[in-house]
Design a protein around this motif. Structure first.
Motif, PDB file in Angstrom:
ATOM      1  N   GLU A  37       0.833  -1.206   0.000  1.00 53.32           N
ATOM      2  CA  GLU A  37       0.000   0.000   0.000  1.00 53.32           C
ATOM      3  C   GLU A  37       0.866   1.253   0.000  1.00 53.32           C
ATOM      4  OE1 GLU A  37      -2.014  -3.502   1.348  1.00 53.32           O
ATOM      5  OE2 GLU A  37      -0.239  -2.490   2.173  1.00 53.32           O
ATOM      6  N   ASN A  38       1.944   1.222   0.776  1.00 50.15           N
ATOM      7  CA  ASN A  38       2.805   2.399   0.863  1.00 50.15           C
ATOM      8  C   ASN A  38       3.678   2.542  -0.373  1.00 50.15           C
ATOM      9  OD1 ASN A  38       5.580   3.693   1.880  1.00 50.15           O
ATOM     10  ND2 ASN A  38       3.885   4.496   3.113  1.00 50.15           N
ATOM     11  N   ASN A  39       4.268   1.431  -0.822  1.00 49.20           N
ATOM     12  CA  ASN A  39       5.043   1.410  -2.064  1.00 49.20           C
ATOM     13  C   ASN A  39       6.077   2.533  -2.102  1.00 49.20           C
ATOM     14  OD1 ASN A  39       5.914   0.611  -4.565  1.00 49.20           O
ATOM     15  ND2 ASN A  39       4.046   1.191  -5.673  1.00 49.20           N
ATOM     16  N   TRP A  40       6.808   2.669  -0.973  1.00 50.88           N
ATOM     17  CA  TRP A  40       7.912   3.616  -0.816  1.00 50.88           C
ATOM     18  C   TRP A  40       7.465   5.080  -0.766  1.00 50.88           C
ATOM     19  CZ3 TRP A  40      11.504   0.460   0.609  1.00 50.88           C
ATOM     20  CH2 TRP A  40      11.627  -0.803   0.021  1.00 50.88           C
ATOM     21  N   ALA A  41       6.203   5.310  -0.474  1.00 50.39           N
ATOM     22  CA  ALA A  41       5.696   6.688  -0.467  1.00 50.39           C
ATOM     23  C   ALA A  41       6.249   7.502   0.694  1.00 50.39           C
ATOM     24  CB  ALA A  41       4.168   6.682  -0.405  1.00 50.39           C
ATOM     25  N   ASP A  42       6.738   6.842   1.744  1.00 52.29           N
ATOM     26  CA  ASP A  42       7.241   7.569   2.913  1.00 52.29           C
ATOM     27  C   ASP A  42       8.634   8.129   2.725  1.00 52.29           C
ATOM     28  OD1 ASP A  42       4.917   7.124   4.261  1.00 52.29           O
ATOM     29  OD2 ASP A  42       5.662   5.415   5.415  1.00 52.29           O
ATOM     30  N   GLY A  43       9.220   7.935   1.561  1.00 52.39           N
ATOM     31  CA  GLY A  43      10.545   8.478   1.313  1.00 52.39           C
ATOM     32  C   GLY A  43      11.636   7.471   1.624  1.00 52.39           C
ATOM     33  N   PRO A  44      12.895   7.886   1.459  1.00 47.64           N
ATOM     34  CA  PRO A  44      14.017   6.957   1.612  1.00 47.64           C
ATOM     35  C   PRO A  44      14.061   6.317   3.003  1.00 47.64           C
ATOM     36  CG  PRO A  44      14.741   9.017   0.602  1.00 47.64           C
ATOM     37  CD  PRO A  44      13.343   9.253   1.080  1.00 47.64           C
ATOM     38  N   VAL A  45      14.350   5.032   3.038  1.00 48.53           N
ATOM     39  CA  VAL A  45      14.529   4.312   4.296  1.00 48.53           C
ATOM     40  C   VAL A  45      15.924   4.638   4.817  1.00 48.53           C
ATOM     41  CG1 VAL A  45      14.673   2.039   5.371  1.00 48.53           C
ATOM     42  CG2 VAL A  45      12.966   2.475   3.579  1.00 48.53           C
ATOM     43  N   GLY A  46      15.987   5.333   5.931  1.00 47.36           N
ATOM     44  CA  GLY A  46      17.266   5.755   6.492  1.00 47.36           C
ATOM     45  C   GLY A  46      17.938   4.665   7.303  1.00 47.36           C
ATOM     46  N   GLY A  47      19.093   5.017   7.843  1.00 46.01           N
ATOM     47  CA  GLY A  47      19.875   4.048   8.586  1.00 46.01           C
ATOM     48  C   GLY A  47      19.223   3.577   9.858  1.00 46.01           C
ATOM     49  N   SER A  48      18.404   4.397  10.491  1.00 41.19           N
ATOM     50  CA  SER A  48      17.770   4.033  11.760  1.00 41.19           C
ATOM     51  C   SER A  48      16.295   3.703  11.614  1.00 41.19           C
ATOM     52  CB  SER A  48      17.939   5.177  12.769  1.00 41.19           C
ATOM     53  OG  SER A  48      17.336   6.367  12.268  1.00 41.19           O
ATOM     54  N   SER A  49      15.812   3.584  10.395  1.00 38.64           N
ATOM     55  CA  SER A  49      14.391   3.320  10.168  1.00 38.64           C
ATOM     56  C   SER A  49      14.020   1.920  10.636  1.00 38.64           C
ATOM     57  CB  SER A  49      14.073   3.475   8.683  1.00 38.64           C
ATOM     58  OG  SER A  49      12.769   3.003   8.398  1.00 38.64           O
ATOM     59  N   GLU A  50      12.789   1.774  11.130  1.00 34.52           N
ATOM     60  CA  GLU A  50      12.281   0.447  11.489  1.00 34.52           C
ATOM     61  C   GLU A  50      12.059  -0.410  10.257  1.00 34.52           C
ATOM     62  OE1 GLU A  50       7.508   1.599  11.682  1.00 34.52           O
ATOM     63  OE2 GLU A  50       8.593   1.069  13.513  1.00 34.52           O
ATOM     64  N   ASN A  51      12.102   0.200   9.081  1.00 36.35           N
ATOM     65  CA  ASN A  51      11.953  -0.532   7.826  1.00 36.35           C
ATOM     66  C   ASN A  51      13.299  -0.939   7.222  1.00 36.35           C
ATOM     67  OD1 ASN A  51       9.103  -0.524   7.684  1.00 36.35           O
ATOM     68  ND2 ASN A  51       9.141   1.607   6.998  1.00 36.35           N
ATOM     69  N   ARG A  52      14.349  -0.861   8.035  1.00 41.32           N
ATOM     70  CA  ARG A  52      15.666  -1.385   7.664  1.00 41.32           C
ATOM     71  C   ARG A  52      16.153  -2.237   8.827  1.00 41.32           C
ATOM     72  NH1 ARG A  52      20.777   0.980   4.934  1.00 41.32           N
ATOM     73  NH2 ARG A  52      19.399   2.688   4.305  1.00 41.32           N
ATOM     74  N   TRP A  53      16.608  -3.450   8.537  1.00 40.44           N
ATOM     75  CA  TRP A  53      17.155  -4.282   9.609  1.00 40.44           C
ATOM     76  C   TRP A  53      18.304  -5.134   9.082  1.00 40.44           C
ATOM     77  CZ3 TRP A  53      11.947  -4.852   8.075  1.00 40.44           C
ATOM     78  CH2 TRP A  53      11.653  -5.970   7.303  1.00 40.44           C
ATOM     79  N   GLU A  54      19.178  -5.509  10.005  1.00 35.09           N
ATOM     80  CA  GLU A  54      20.264  -6.422   9.661  1.00 35.09           C
ATOM     81  C   GLU A  54      19.667  -7.757   9.241  1.00 35.09           C
ATOM     82  OE1 GLU A  54      23.524  -6.693  12.445  1.00 35.09           O
ATOM     83  OE2 GLU A  54      22.938  -4.790  13.363  1.00 35.09           O
ATOM     84  N   ALA A  55      20.189  -8.323   8.175  1.00 36.46           N
ATOM     85  CA  ALA A  55      19.617  -9.557   7.665  1.00 36.46           C
ATOM     86  C   ALA A  55      19.948 -10.756   8.550  1.00 36.46           C
ATOM     87  CB  ALA A  55      20.107  -9.808   6.244  1.00 36.46           C
ATOM     88  N   LEU A  56      21.181 -10.846   9.043  1.00 32.32           N
ATOM     89  CA  LEU A  56      21.618 -12.037   9.756  1.00 32.32           C
ATOM     90  C   LEU A  56      21.089 -12.052  11.181  1.00 32.32           C
ATOM     91  CD1 LEU A  56      25.320 -12.409   8.569  1.00 32.32           C
ATOM     92  CD2 LEU A  56      23.211 -13.221   7.491  1.00 32.32           C
ATOM     93  N   ARG A  57      20.691 -13.217  11.633  1.00 33.05           N
ATOM     94  CA  ARG A  57      20.238 -13.402  13.010  1.00 33.05           C
ATOM     95  C   ARG A  57      21.364 -13.052  13.967  1.00 33.05           C
ATOM     96  NH1 ARG A  57      17.876 -19.226  13.929  1.00 33.05           N
ATOM     97  NH2 ARG A  57      20.027 -19.681  14.505  1.00 33.05           N
ATOM     98  N   SER A  58      21.028 -12.625  15.167  1.00 29.26           N
ATOM     99  CA  SER A  58      22.023 -12.085  16.094  1.00 29.26           C
ATOM    100  C   SER A  58      23.149 -13.073  16.378  1.00 29.26           C
ATOM    101  CB  SER A  58      21.351 -11.658  17.401  1.00 29.26           C
ATOM    102  OG  SER A  58      20.678 -12.761  18.000  1.00 29.26           O
ATOM    103  N   ASP A  59      22.830 -14.378  16.464  1.00 27.61           N
ATOM    104  CA  ASP A  59      23.874 -15.353  16.758  1.00 27.61           C
ATOM    105  C   ASP A  59      24.730 -15.675  15.538  1.00 27.61           C
ATOM    106  OD1 ASP A  59      21.497 -16.589  15.753  1.00 27.61           O
ATOM    107  OD2 ASP A  59      22.318 -18.546  16.251  1.00 27.61           O
ATOM    108  N   CYS A  60      24.375 -15.123  14.375  1.00 25.75           N
ATOM    109  CA  CYS A  60      25.168 -15.319  13.152  1.00 25.75           C
ATOM    110  C   CYS A  60      25.881 -14.033  12.736  1.00 25.75           C
ATOM    111  CB  CYS A  60      24.273 -15.795  12.012  1.00 25.75           C
ATOM    112  SG  CYS A  60      23.432 -17.356  12.330  1.00 25.75           S
ATOM    113  N   LYS A  61      25.856 -13.043  13.592  1.00 23.01           N
ATOM    114  CA  LYS A  61      26.426 -11.728  13.284  1.00 23.01           C
ATOM    115  C   LYS A  61      27.904 -11.861  12.948  1.00 23.01           C
ATOM    116  CE  LYS A  61      26.917  -7.091  15.324  1.00 23.01           C
ATOM    117  NZ  LYS A  61      26.175  -6.362  14.272  1.00 23.01           N
ATOM    118  N   LEU A  62      28.339 -11.172  11.905  1.00 27.09           N
ATOM    119  CA  LEU A  62      29.724 -11.214  11.461  1.00 27.09           C
ATOM    120  C   LEU A  62      30.528 -10.096  12.100  1.00 27.09           C
ATOM    121  CD1 LEU A  62      29.085 -11.855   7.652  1.00 27.09           C
ATOM    122  CD2 LEU A  62      29.805 -13.539   9.362  1.00 27.09           C
TER     123      LEU A  62
END
Length: 646
Positions: free
Chosen positions: A243-268
């Motif tokens: 529904e939003n389809n990126w209408a809220d603007g760029p996803v910044g570094g601290s956005s809740e819509n950006r997350w580290e992909a790897l699970r915490s126990d697999c962190k590099l």
């Protein structure tokens, strides 16, 4: 006549959530690795007609090759495009099949000389499954230097029919930063408009986007490389709802819509480079992510000798774990780069890589992976044959030696049968540890402790191809060799050997209720020239929480008979729909007015029930694990029995 009374005890089947990681794992098949041809930036897509389509480039020429899923070899290369002016290298090809049946081919045009010709994103269509191509056009034009370049395009079709092309972009971005830019087409690709920045981390470089439409959540997940997480590049996910389809603007570094992909126990670690992600979704909804990673290599913070590493995530494109390596190379002169993935069906995955540093056949390679997610062991009580079919489990990613496993269980034992392909068998030299012999090692966590380190009550059994074995129990996290009643049977075959392990439940402290953890290692010694100690995919013998969920199927009934009377009454304990315990009974012979009493072991009466019908269900709500059942008929005790409610 004498009458007979029986108490039929059924083990409770409390279907608890697995303590172990139940998600999909990938077992790569070393013997199915295949060199295709020279080239780079290869991607494979499964088309709706069940053809596989491979796109790639060699120098300034773009190609497609096709084959059916069942074919071993690819068809002849078909040229898609070439820059006849000699100004550009055409590279980083990507392919998508649209809902109307057309194929769209997008790529990156990179000038051979800096400063004169612009970097571009280009595209072309096919109406005949890639045999012919038309409609070539520039859809984005950037600057004339690398610092102003555009890179790595990927196309995505929205449910509405809107076409989107995502790419990494430095054009107009200050201070050596980079964003992810999106172009849209609302007329089936004729024109491209609405240039949108979908993500940007200030002072860093978001790069190499790969979008996926998530099946259940219905949102857009995009894998990117992000050097703002910790040190050098790490994989990240950015997200938008449909529904939003990126209408809220760029996803910044601290956005809740950006997350580290790897699970915490697999962190590099910060110094480990893990860039160039690729993302797909499986039929079951789980997501799969690959990166080119420097982990464990001579130069971990660069791509110079990176290997392809593959992680499996959940349906929300989070918690990527259960790492596997499609192309194993110990030589750090070899690099496995610009990788991609393709799901062939519900049980098979294809990895595609550009491999360099080999003595020959440098270029595009594919590897086949088998998908599995748990080990289900069937009850063999009363069966004519102990074992059924081979399990989906497979070990054989690191060399030609590989194994398959069959399994079974009964009230007394756990049975494991390993069929190992290994034409040359070798025993460890005198004085060397037994695990330097060819053989199989099994780790078991019967109490489902699921700890990050070895804990008390865990076991491991190593059996070499000659049938010699050693058995250890963990006491306070330390492996201690133990006397045991385990039987290891070995026999040689034309292609290797088989090992059968018969493990009494008594050696594991008793039979687990329903599920426990298991891990398998294949040891292969090629005449002391090369040792391979391969772990079951996604697992580590020293970390029980990475072991595989193992389920005992077909819980048995164990009959306890009492020749007291001549009329059978069967009583058993089971779990209800909500997991609550209950007593079920069945009267199969003449009785007058039977009544069942349920006592605590200290004599307290919990409840009593009249058995008025031929069969029925009675509540069993007691705090104790051991209760006393007493059956009375006309004030006469027919029998009584202690029952363990576990």
């Amino acid at each position: 006549m004498r009458r007979r009374f029986s108490i039929l005890l059924m083990a409770l089947i409390g279907i608890s959530a697995f303590a172990f990681d139940p998600g999909t794992r990938i077992a790569w098949v070393y013997s199915m690795r295949s060199f295709v041809n020279q080239g780079v930036y290869a991607r494979v897509k499964l088309l709706s007609n069940r053809e596989m389509a491979l796109v790639y480039n060699t120098g300034d020429i773009l190609y497609i090759r096709k084959k059916s899923v069942s074919d071993k070899s690819w068809g002849n290369p078909i040229q898609v495009s070439v820059d006849n002016t000699g100004k550009y290298n055409y590279t980083n090809a990507e392919l998508s099949e649209l809902s109307d049946g057309r194929l769209i081919y997008v790529w990156n045009a990179r000038p051979k000389e800096e400063g004169e010709y612009p970097y571009k994103i280009m595209m072309k269509f096919s109406d005949d499954c890639g045999d012919t191509w038309y409609g070539e056009q520039d859809i984005y034009v950037a600057g004339v230097t690398k610092r102003e370049g555009c890179w790595e395009p990927v196309c995505l079709e929205m449910p509405s029919g809107e076409l989107q092309v995502y790419f990494a972009n430095e054009y107009g971005v200050a201070d050596n930063n980079q964003n992810i830019t999106l172009l849209r087409s609302f007329d089936q690709g004729k024109t491209w408009v609405d240039e949108t920045v979908v993500c940007f981390r200030d002072r860093y470089r978001d790069g190499m986007p790969v979008p996926v439409l998530l099946q259940e959540q219905g949102g857009i997940a995009v894998a990117i490389e992000d050097n703002g997480i910790d040190g050098t590049f790490k994989p990240a996910i950015i997200y938008s709802t449909l529904e939003n389809n990126w209408a809220d603007g760029p996803v910044g570094g601290s956005s809740e819509n950006r997350w580290e992909a790897l699970r915490s126990d697999c962190k590099l670690s910060a110094n480990i480079y893990a860039g160039a992600p690729y993302l797909i979704q499986l039929e079951n909804g789980e997501t799969v992510l690959s990166v080119q990673s420097g982990e464990g290599r001579d130069e971990p913070n660069t791509q110079n000798s990176a290997l392809m590493q593959v992680y499996v995530g959940d349906k929300e494109c989070r918690n990527f774990a259960r790492k596997s390596t499609p192309f194993q190379f110990s030589d750090s002169q070899v690099s496995v780069l610009w990788n991609s993935l393709c799901a062939v069906d519900s049980t098979t995955l294809l990895a595609v890589s550009s491999i360099s540093g080999l003595s020959s056949q440098n270029g595009i390679w594919t590897a086949t992976g088998r998908l599995f997610n748990s080990m289900e062991i069937e009850n063999c009580e009363g069966r004519a044959e102990r074992y059924g079919n081979f399990s989906p489990l497979y070990l054989g990613a690191e060399g030609y030696a590989h194994l398959q496993v069959k399994s079974a269980w009964d009230n007394s034992n756990l049975y494991l049968l390993f069929d190992v392909f290994d034409p040359v068998q070798t025993l460890a030299e005198e004085g060397e540890p037994m695990w330097q012999s060819d053989g199989v090692e099994v780790y078991i966590d019967p109490l489902n402790k699921n700890t990050g380190t070895i804990a008390s009550g865990m076991f491991k059994l190593l059996c070499d191809y000659s049938g010699q074995s050693v058995y250890h129990k963990s006491v306070a996290g330390v492996w201690q060799e133990e006397e045991n009643d385990i039987v290891c049977k070995s026999s040689l075959t034309q292609t290797g050997y088989t090992l059968e392990m018969i493990i009494p439940w008594s050696n594991l402290g008793g039979r687990p209720e329903t599920d426990f953890g298991i891990h398998i290692k294949l040891h292969n010694n090629d005449n002391n020239k090369k040792f391979v100690h391969e772990n079951l995919s996604g697992g580590n013998g020293d970390k029980p929480n990475t072991w595989l969920p193992c389920v005992l199927k077909g819980q048995p009934t164990s009959m306890i008979s009492f020749v007291k009377q001549n009329s059978p009454v069967c009583i058993w304990v089971a779990s209800g729909a909500g997991g609550e315990r209950a007593i079920q009974y069945e009267i199969n012979g003449p009785v007058n007015s039977p009544r069942l009493y349920i006592y605590a072991m200290d004599g307290r009466l919990y409840s009593s029930h009249s058995l008025e019908s031929a069969s029925g269900t009675l509540p069993l709500s007691v705090p104790d694990e051991i209760v006393l059942l007493k059956l009375v008929d006309n004030n006469k005790v027919l029998d009584s029995q202690k029952i363990l409610l576990k």
